[in-house]
Design a protein around this motif. Structure first.
Motif, PDB file in Angstrom:
ATOM      1  N   TRP A 166       7.574  -2.632   1.217  1.00  0.00           N
ATOM      2  CA  TRP A 166       6.731  -1.445   1.133  1.00  0.00           C
ATOM      3  C   TRP A 166       7.535  -0.153   1.102  1.00  0.00           C
ATOM      4  O   TRP A 166       7.064   0.857   0.571  1.00  0.00           O
ATOM      5  CB  TRP A 166       5.737  -1.434   2.289  1.00  0.00           C
ATOM      6  CG  TRP A 166       4.562  -2.303   2.002  1.00  0.00           C
ATOM      7  CD1 TRP A 166       4.326  -3.561   2.457  1.00  0.00           C
ATOM      8  CD2 TRP A 166       3.463  -1.978   1.137  1.00  0.00           C
ATOM      9  NE1 TRP A 166       3.155  -4.048   1.944  1.00  0.00           N
ATOM     10  CE2 TRP A 166       2.597  -3.096   1.136  1.00  0.00           C
ATOM     11  CE3 TRP A 166       3.132  -0.863   0.384  1.00  0.00           C
ATOM     12  CZ2 TRP A 166       1.430  -3.115   0.390  1.00  0.00           C
ATOM     13  CZ3 TRP A 166       1.958  -0.891  -0.349  1.00  0.00           C
ATOM     14  CH2 TRP A 166       1.126  -1.996  -0.337  1.00  0.00           C
ATOM     15  N   CYS A 192       3.795  -0.698  12.384  1.00  0.00           N
ATOM     16  CA  CYS A 192       2.561  -1.271  11.841  1.00  0.00           C
ATOM     17  C   CYS A 192       2.767  -2.732  11.454  1.00  0.00           C
ATOM     18  O   CYS A 192       1.913  -3.583  11.729  1.00  0.00           O
ATOM     19  CB  CYS A 192       2.103  -0.466  10.627  1.00  0.00           C
ATOM     20  SG  CYS A 192       1.396   1.156  11.021  1.00  0.00           S
ATOM     21  N   PHE A 193       3.894  -3.033  10.845  1.00  0.00           N
ATOM     22  CA  PHE A 193       4.162  -4.403  10.436  1.00  0.00           C
ATOM     23  C   PHE A 193       4.470  -5.290  11.644  1.00  0.00           C
ATOM     24  O   PHE A 193       4.100  -6.464  11.668  1.00  0.00           O
ATOM     25  CB  PHE A 193       5.312  -4.444   9.441  1.00  0.00           C
ATOM     26  CG  PHE A 193       5.033  -3.687   8.174  1.00  0.00           C
ATOM     27  CD1 PHE A 193       3.815  -3.820   7.535  1.00  0.00           C
ATOM     28  CD2 PHE A 193       5.978  -2.837   7.624  1.00  0.00           C
ATOM     29  CE1 PHE A 193       3.537  -3.121   6.366  1.00  0.00           C
ATOM     30  CE2 PHE A 193       5.715  -2.144   6.463  1.00  0.00           C
ATOM     31  CZ  PHE A 193       4.490  -2.281   5.821  1.00  0.00           C
ATOM     32  N   ASN A 196       1.190  -5.987  13.346  1.00  0.00           N
ATOM     33  CA  ASN A 196       0.206  -6.640  12.475  1.00  0.00           C
ATOM     34  C   ASN A 196      -1.056  -5.793  12.337  1.00  0.00           C
ATOM     35  O   ASN A 196      -2.188  -6.296  12.428  1.00  0.00           O
ATOM     36  CB  ASN A 196      -0.131  -8.039  12.984  1.00  0.00           C
ATOM     37  CG  ASN A 196      -0.821  -8.882  11.924  1.00  0.00           C
ATOM     38  OD1 ASN A 196      -0.635  -8.663  10.729  1.00  0.00           O
ATOM     39  ND2 ASN A 196      -1.638  -9.834  12.352  1.00  0.00           N
ATOM     40  N   PHE A 199      -4.318  -3.897   7.040  1.00  0.00           N
ATOM     41  CA  PHE A 199      -3.866  -3.124   5.887  1.00  0.00           C
ATOM     42  C   PHE A 199      -4.788  -1.941   5.601  1.00  0.00           C
ATOM     43  O   PHE A 199      -4.330  -0.835   5.302  1.00  0.00           O
ATOM     44  CB  PHE A 199      -3.769  -4.034   4.658  1.00  0.00           C
ATOM     45  CG  PHE A 199      -3.243  -3.352   3.436  1.00  0.00           C
ATOM     46  CD1 PHE A 199      -1.901  -3.029   3.317  1.00  0.00           C
ATOM     47  CD2 PHE A 199      -4.091  -3.031   2.388  1.00  0.00           C
ATOM     48  CE1 PHE A 199      -1.414  -2.399   2.188  1.00  0.00           C
ATOM     49  CE2 PHE A 199      -3.612  -2.396   1.256  1.00  0.00           C
ATOM     50  CZ  PHE A 199      -2.276  -2.083   1.155  1.00  0.00           C
ATOM     51  N   ASP A 200      -6.100  -2.147   5.677  1.00  0.00           N
ATOM     52  CA  ASP A 200      -7.019  -1.050   5.385  1.00  0.00           C
ATOM     53  C   ASP A 200      -6.880   0.067   6.410  1.00  0.00           C
ATOM     54  O   ASP A 200      -6.986   1.258   6.066  1.00  0.00           O
ATOM     55  CB  ASP A 200      -8.461  -1.562   5.332  1.00  0.00           C
ATOM     56  CG  ASP A 200      -8.859  -2.291   6.607  1.00  0.00           C
ATOM     57  OD1 ASP A 200      -7.965  -2.606   7.421  1.00  0.00           O
ATOM     58  OD2 ASP A 200     -10.064  -2.536   6.799  1.00  0.00           O
ATOM     59  N   MET A 202      -4.083   0.850   8.055  1.00  0.00           N
ATOM     60  CA  MET A 202      -2.826   1.527   7.788  1.00  0.00           C
ATOM     61  C   MET A 202      -2.946   2.492   6.615  1.00  0.00           C
ATOM     62  O   MET A 202      -2.485   3.633   6.674  1.00  0.00           O
ATOM     63  CB  MET A 202      -1.733   0.486   7.512  1.00  0.00           C
ATOM     64  CG  MET A 202      -0.351   1.066   7.328  1.00  0.00           C
ATOM     65  SD  MET A 202       0.903  -0.203   7.006  1.00  0.00           S
ATOM     66  CE  MET A 202       0.422  -0.721   5.348  1.00  0.00           C
ATOM     67  N   VAL A 203      -3.604   2.060   5.541  1.00  0.00           N
ATOM     68  CA  VAL A 203      -3.776   2.919   4.373  1.00  0.00           C
ATOM     69  C   VAL A 203      -4.688   4.090   4.697  1.00  0.00           C
ATOM     70  O   VAL A 203      -4.447   5.227   4.263  1.00  0.00           O
ATOM     71  CB  VAL A 203      -4.333   2.095   3.191  1.00  0.00           C
ATOM     72  CG1 VAL A 203      -4.641   2.997   2.008  1.00  0.00           C
ATOM     73  CG2 VAL A 203      -3.328   1.026   2.796  1.00  0.00           C
ATOM     74  N   PHE A 240      -2.701   1.554  -4.450  1.00  0.00           N
ATOM     75  CA  PHE A 240      -3.832   1.051  -3.669  1.00  0.00           C
ATOM     76  C   PHE A 240      -5.070   0.710  -4.501  1.00  0.00           C
ATOM     77  O   PHE A 240      -5.985   0.075  -3.980  1.00  0.00           O
ATOM     78  CB  PHE A 240      -4.206   2.072  -2.592  1.00  0.00           C
ATOM     79  CG  PHE A 240      -3.052   2.448  -1.706  1.00  0.00           C
ATOM     80  CD1 PHE A 240      -2.300   1.468  -1.079  1.00  0.00           C
ATOM     81  CD2 PHE A 240      -2.708   3.772  -1.504  1.00  0.00           C
ATOM     82  CE1 PHE A 240      -1.238   1.792  -0.260  1.00  0.00           C
ATOM     83  CE2 PHE A 240      -1.639   4.114  -0.685  1.00  0.00           C
ATOM     84  CZ  PHE A 240      -0.901   3.121  -0.066  1.00  0.00           C
TER      85      PHE A 240
END
Length: 319
Positions: A166, A192-193, A196, A199-200, A202-203, A240
């Motif tokens: 990323w 964040c990774f 865990n 994804f939504d 984080m974006v 995205f």
């Protein structure tokens, strides 16, 4: 008597010379002598470098103050196993149906060696070590493949490999385009990774963040392209939404349905969303001179705006 003494002296001298030759070993060729001199030179340089390192106070300080970092990875939730298996089965059904429609025979099942190598490369970005590879291949457990996946997802290498992926997509750096301090943004992505984070979520945080990077690190996504909102919009849609609208920045997209006006409509919407306070002045709140200036600008434009899909020779001035 004198001849005997002379003979004895010469014999001893010859014996000592032979002993020195035997101790020195065989005679070296010119190439061997050059190699020997080069090795001696490298040994002297290595000794001097080691001596400088011992006397380097900065190196001593860094070595003493370097912390031991323990990376904690959020463990895999075992309750999601059934859902993951259903999703995997559904994906297999879609692929098999498409192959059948095209008349293509599916590839045979991968061997344990192939699966192990692919799993390690996809999840951690490296191949397994010999002992771990032997342990996996020697195991007789029927679910050893799924157990290997869970094991790798719980390793720091998973978060590190995902971050590298990323970081390339998001064009991550520490300074941005205007010499800003964006290191907290990169650290936030790593966390964040490791944790865990969905994804939504984080974006969402990246697209809606405001403030300073040391207070709200997710704002680094916008500050990465500070002063270039159209480039940031283009990359946002590409990353995205899975489509490219960059061509519509200067003209209607030649290979897609996006028009130039739609590009700037989206840019205006995205720009307005990030304003802390949006003011829409009415004619009642304007002074007579401001109203006259607006009427003059409208009259210059011909009292109308370009219709949808109009192609411009030049891109409108960026805000």
């Amino acid at each position: 008597m004198k001849r005997f003494v002379v003979w004895l002296f010469l014999s001893l001298l010859a014996f000592s010379v032979c002993a020195d030759v035997d101790a020195a070993g065989p005679r070296l060729t010119k190439r061997q002598q050059a190699i020997k001199r080069e090795n001696e030179r490298k040994a002297r340089e290595a000794a001097r470098a080691e001596a400088r390192a011992k006397n380097n106070q900065i190196a001593k300080t860094n070595e003493r103050e370097t912390p031991v970092v323990e990376i904690d990875i959020a463990p895999v939730d075992p309750s999601t196993k059934s859902q993951v298996l259903r999703s995997a089965a559904r994906i297999d059904e879609i692929i098999e149906a498409d192959l059948a429609r095209r008349g293509i025979e599916p590839n045979p099942m991968s061997s344990h060696e192939q699966f192990m190598r692919r799993a390690y490369l996809d999840i951690t970005g490296r191949v397994p070590r010999g002992r771990r590879a032997w342990t996996f291949l020697a195991s007789k457990m029927p679910e050893k493949r799924s157990l290997l996946i869970d094991h790798l997802l719980n390793q720091p290498g998973y978060a590190s490999h995902l971050f590298n992926y990323w970081a390339s997509i998001l064009r991550l750096n520490d300074t941005g385009s205007n010499r800003l301090y964006l290191r907290p943004y990169g650290d936030w992505l790593k966390e964040c990774f490791q944790d865990n984070v969905a994804f939504d979520q984080m974006v969402y945080e990246m697209l809606t963040a405001e403030g300073k990077t040391w207070e709200n690190p997710a704002v680094g996504y916008k500050l990465r392209d500070r002063g270039m909102p159209l480039d940031n919009l283009n990359n946002t849609v590409r990353n995205f939404l899975g489509t490219q609208i960059g061509c519509a920045q200067c003209h209607d997209h030649p290979f897609d349905r996006w028009t130039q006006q739609e590009f700037y409509e989206l840019a205006a919407f995205e720009r307005a969303h990030h304003r802390k306070r949006i003011t829409s002045p009415t004619t009642n709140s304007l002074t007579p001179s401001e109203r006259a200036s607006i009427r003059e600008k409208v009259s210059v434009c011909g009292n109308s705006l370009p219709p949808t899909g109009t192609k411009f020779l030049k891109s409108p001035t960026r805000s």
